[in-house]
Scaffold this active site. Structure first.
Site, PDB file in Angstrom:
ATOM      1  N   ARG A  44       0.852  -1.180   0.000  1.00 13.88           N
ATOM      2  CA  ARG A  44       0.000   0.000   0.000  1.00 13.88           C
ATOM      3  C   ARG A  44       0.897   1.242   0.000  1.00 13.88           C
ATOM      4  O   ARG A  44       2.098   1.166   0.154  1.00 13.88           O
ATOM      5  CB  ARG A  44      -0.992   0.016   1.177  1.00 13.88           C
ATOM      6  N   GLY A  45       0.243   2.375  -0.211  1.00  8.87           N
ATOM      7  CA  GLY A  45       0.973   3.610  -0.443  1.00  8.87           C
ATOM      8  C   GLY A  45       1.040   3.844  -1.941  1.00  8.87           C
ATOM      9  O   GLY A  45       1.417   2.941  -2.699  1.00  8.87           O
ATOM     10  N   ARG A  87      -7.471  -0.456  -6.848  1.00  6.72           N
ATOM     11  CA  ARG A  87      -7.528   0.707  -5.953  1.00  6.72           C
ATOM     12  C   ARG A  87      -7.792   1.953  -6.799  1.00  6.72           C
ATOM     13  O   ARG A  87      -6.881   2.450  -7.453  1.00  6.72           O
ATOM     14  CB  ARG A  87      -6.209   0.887  -5.182  1.00  6.72           C
ATOM     15  N   GLN A 194      -2.339   2.096  10.254  1.00  8.13           N
ATOM     16  CA  GLN A 194      -1.065   2.181   9.535  1.00  8.13           C
ATOM     17  C   GLN A 194      -0.040   3.016  10.284  1.00  8.13           C
ATOM     18  O   GLN A 194       1.156   2.774  10.193  1.00  8.13           O
ATOM     19  CB  GLN A 194      -1.288   2.762   8.129  1.00  8.13           C
ATOM     20  N   ASP A 235      -2.280  10.412  -2.050  1.00  4.11           N
ATOM     21  CA  ASP A 235      -2.623   9.395  -3.036  1.00  4.11           C
ATOM     22  C   ASP A 235      -3.017  10.012  -4.368  1.00  4.11           C
ATOM     23  O   ASP A 235      -2.938   9.356  -5.404  1.00  4.11           O
ATOM     24  CB  ASP A 235      -3.758   8.516  -2.508  1.00  4.11           C
ATOM     25  N   ASN A 245      -5.838  11.853   0.596  1.00  3.69           N
ATOM     26  CA  ASN A 245      -4.914  11.045   1.402  1.00  3.69           C
ATOM     27  C   ASN A 245      -5.754  10.199   2.362  1.00  3.69           C
ATOM     28  O   ASN A 245      -6.987  10.287   2.383  1.00  3.69           O
ATOM     29  CB  ASN A 245      -3.931  11.947   2.158  1.00  3.69           C
TER      30      ASN A 245
END
Length: 346
Positions: A44-45, A87, A194, A235, A245
């Site tokens: 992720r990220g 995503r 997270q 993001d 984000n």
């Protein structure tokens, strides 16, 4: 702390759902394993998702059993579509896949095996460029941090969220490398923690002082004058400087604005989406209600309760002090200044 490793003929992804307790890699020999890893947040990220998807497309190309270029490209487009759908908010995912497809479509190479090699070279380039851009971002961003800075961050925008080094945490790392004393407050970042699981772990590994707080403590922390600035990742950033984000970022930005604390966003140019005029146009992913109602498989809420679980929120540009990129620090007016810095990438 490598989240993404290409090894011989396959991709290894650090399973971030198991951190900090266990460091375990997922061995990906096909693109569907990569797609599933992205979807369930094992990787992720935004920058990391982009790099993983590029390698996922390479693995998909290996699975296409044809020597005909036209048929190969048609099937490759379909695989890219599956990866893209995992995503919807993180623009780096689509950016990396589009770049891979453009590299293939503009190649005059007819031999499918050679096209596969070209694709692997391009995926490696995306990976390496992300590491380099993060380091440049850190160099620019650390200038904003005075010695002794106390930085609040939300979610995880470190080495785990990128090909390496990090965006928001990369700025903090760079400050430390310059000899500055810097400390971090990490929001836990509900519902998947997270900040607690990943950011706190990264900072402990780096030897950077870190204090974990719950999301609801950020306002009082600022009121007690314990925060000098906020730095988060992104993001997707639209042409006017609105920032998508991890959910909860907007609230932190409002609090920072009220307490007159600088709110910085660190992100590579690949996260800036000049095709969208404002944050209103960003697709916001909604995730499984169980992420909110359950923890470690244990129900934390009554059966039948309704849940709203957006994975991201949008911070309006008016709350963003500056955007830190590998090309420098961008200040308002964002519509004008983002257009200037992104013009070469159009």
């Amino acid at each position: 702390m490598d989240a993404i490793i290409w090894e011989n003929d396959h991709l290894r992804l650090l399973d971030q759902t198991k951190l900090p307790g266990t460091m375990e890699y997922i061995e990906c020999y096909d693109y569907r394993t990569v797609a599933e890893s992205i979807k369930r947040l094992a990787v992720r990220g935004a920058p990391a998702i982009g790099a993983a998807a590029a390698y996922g497309l390479v693995l998909g190309a290996k699975q296409i059993n044809t020597t005909d270029r036209k048929e190969f490209l048609e099937k490759l487009e379909a695989i890219a579509g599956e990866l893209r759908a995992t995503r919807p908010t993180a623009v780096n995912l689509a950016w990396a896949l589009d770049r891979m497809l453009m590299r293939v479509n503009t190649s005059s190479e007819q031999d499918v095996e050679k096209i596969r090699r070209v694709m692997l070279e391009e995926a490696h380039a995306i990976y390496q460029e992300d590491v380099q851009s993060n380091r440049k971002m850190g160099e620019f961003g650390q200038e904003l941090l005075p010695n002794g800075a106390r930085v609040l961050t939300h979610c995880n925008a470190g080495a785990l969220a990128t090909a390496g080094y990090g965006t928001a945490l990369g700025v903090i790392r760079a400050a430390k490398e310059k000899g500055k004393e810097v400390s971090v407050f990490a929001d836990e970042t509900r519902p998947l923690l997270q900040g607690a699981r990943l950011t706190a772990w990264e900072m402990v590994q780096e030897g950077i002082p870190v204090t974990l707080i719950t999301d609801g403590m950020a306002g009082y922390l600022m009121a007690k004058k314990k925060v000098d600035c906020v730095i988060v990742g992104a993001d997707r950033i639209t042409a006017n400087g609105d920032v998508a984000n991890k959910i909860g970022t907007y609230g932190v930005a409002v609090l920072a604005n009220y307490h007159k604390i600088p709110f910085y966003v660190a992100a590579p140019l690949s996260t800036i989406d000049m095709t969208l005029s404002s944050g209103e146009e960003i697709p916001i992913e909604e995730r499984d209600p169980k992420e909110v109602t359950h923890h470690a498989g244990q129900a934390m809420a009554p059966d039948g309760v309704q849940v709203w679980n957006p994975a991201f929120d949008v911070t309006p540009n008016s709350l963003v002090t500056a955007i830190i990129t590998e090309m420098g620090i961008i200040y308002p007016p964002y519509t004008e200044n983002l257009a200037k810095i992104c013009k070469p990438n159009k």
